[in-house]
Scaffold this active site. Structure first.
Site, short mmCIF file in Angstrom:
data_model
loop_
_atom_site.label_atom_id
_atom_site.label_comp_id
_atom_site.label_asym_id
_atom_site.label_seq_id
_atom_site.Cartn_x
_atom_site.Cartn_y
_atom_site.Cartn_z
N GLY A 46 0.76 -1.08 0.13
CA GLY A 46 -0.18 -0.23 0.29
C GLY A 46 0.84 1.13 -0.05
O GLY A 46 1.64 1.15 0.80
N GLN A 51 2.90 10.13 1.04
CA GLN A 51 4.46 9.22 1.45
C GLN A 51 5.13 9.58 -0.23
O GLN A 51 6.34 9.62 0.16
CB GLN A 51 4.28 8.02 1.28
CG GLN A 51 3.37 7.19 2.63
CD GLN A 51 3.24 5.86 2.48
OE1 GLN A 51 2.26 5.51 2.43
NE2 GLN A 51 4.35 4.87 3.60
N CYS A 91 5.62 0.22 7.34
CA CYS A 91 5.41 0.83 6.64
C CYS A 91 6.32 1.47 5.82
O CYS A 91 7.73 1.72 6.40
CB CYS A 91 5.03 1.71 7.55
SG CYS A 91 4.57 3.65 6.37
N LEU A 92 6.04 2.07 4.61
CA LEU A 92 6.99 1.78 3.78
C LEU A 92 8.01 3.18 4.25
O LEU A 92 8.99 3.68 3.47
CB LEU A 92 6.34 3.13 1.95
CG LEU A 92 6.25 0.82 1.53
CD1 LEU A 92 5.56 0.85 0.37
CD2 LEU A 92 7.76 -0.37 1.44
N HIS A 133 -4.70 2.27 7.60
CA HIS A 133 -3.08 2.71 7.62
C HIS A 133 -3.38 3.77 6.51
O HIS A 133 -2.66 4.99 6.85
CB HIS A 133 -2.10 1.24 7.35
CG HIS A 133 -0.78 1.01 7.80
ND1 HIS A 133 -0.20 1.40 8.24
CD2 HIS A 133 0.17 2.40 6.54
CE1 HIS A 133 1.37 1.43 7.94
NE2 HIS A 133 1.25 2.56 6.90
N HIS A 137 -2.49 8.54 6.73
CA HIS A 137 -0.99 8.46 6.07
C HIS A 137 -2.18 9.76 5.38
O HIS A 137 -1.67 11.41 5.42
CB HIS A 137 -0.97 8.06 5.25
CG HIS A 137 0.69 6.79 5.37
ND1 HIS A 137 1.50 7.43 5.98
CD2 HIS A 137 0.57 5.68 5.06
CE1 HIS A 137 2.98 6.32 5.98
NE2 HIS A 137 1.74 5.37 5.55
NI NI Z 1 2.77 3.26 5.13
#
Ligand code: NI
Length: 182
Positions: A46, A51, A91-92, A133, A137
């Site tokens: 995701g 991000q 999380c990335l 999630h 963000h």
């Molecule tokens: Ni994330």
């Protein structure tokens, strides 16, 4: 299509609240394509526009092993929540860190697709967790915010140390791992 750079905790830009999408144009199509490419390349399941430092309410998700079930959610809104589920999240934007977070087990979602067509649907399991999630963000919130101050501070220090040691994002995310980040 292009790979975009993923912001990492504690970058203050991750705290920006994203604005609703009002124009379903070619630029939005490019953003969605870039988000999907960046998510698959990371690899992750995701990614929210926040991000990659684009502050519009756009998220992409694909939890399939074959990477052939992309879910594009524009202006997503949770209408109802049911039950509680705790799962290990990653999380990335917080590479290499995984921890338990409690969220609603089921959600009713309203969103628009990439053409602007509205829809409502129920989600459960990993999709429900992932959508919650990613919406966080868009609101400037990270999964580490659910952890204790002590844990979050330890994570911040660990990531800063790793950046100093020039550990690459790819190495930290360990693509071979069964754990998945978003
Ligand atoms: Ni994330």
């Amino acid at each position: 299509m292009a790979l975009r750079t993923i912001l990492e905790f504690p970058d203050p830009r991750l705290r920006t609240r994203a604005q609703p999408v009002t124009r379903f144009d070619a630029a939005l199509g490019t953003l969605v394509a870039d988000l999907l490419e960046t998510m698959y390349g990371a690899p992750g399941i995701g990614l929210a526009a926040t991000q990659v430092d684009v502050h519009q309410r756009v998220i992409v998700i694909d939890v399939s092993a074959e990477h052939n079930q992309p879910l594009v959610l524009i202006n997503p809104q949770i209408l109802a929540r049911e039950g509680e589920a705790s799962s290990e999240e990653g999380c990335l934007s917080v590479p290499g860190i995984f921890d338990e977070v409690k969220r609603a087990a089921k959600i009713r979602l309203r969103a628009q697709d990439r053409t602007g067509a509205p829809f409502e649907r129920d989600y459960d399991d990993i999709l429900a967790v992932c959508i919650q999630h990613e919406i966080d963000h868009l609101d400037g919130k990270l999964f580490v915010d659910y952890l204790s101050d002590l844990k979050r501070e330890r994570i911040r220090k660990k990531l800063e140390k790793e950046r100093r040691e020039r550990v690459s994002h790819a190495a930290a995310a360990s693509p071979g791992s069964a754990r998945r980040a978003y």
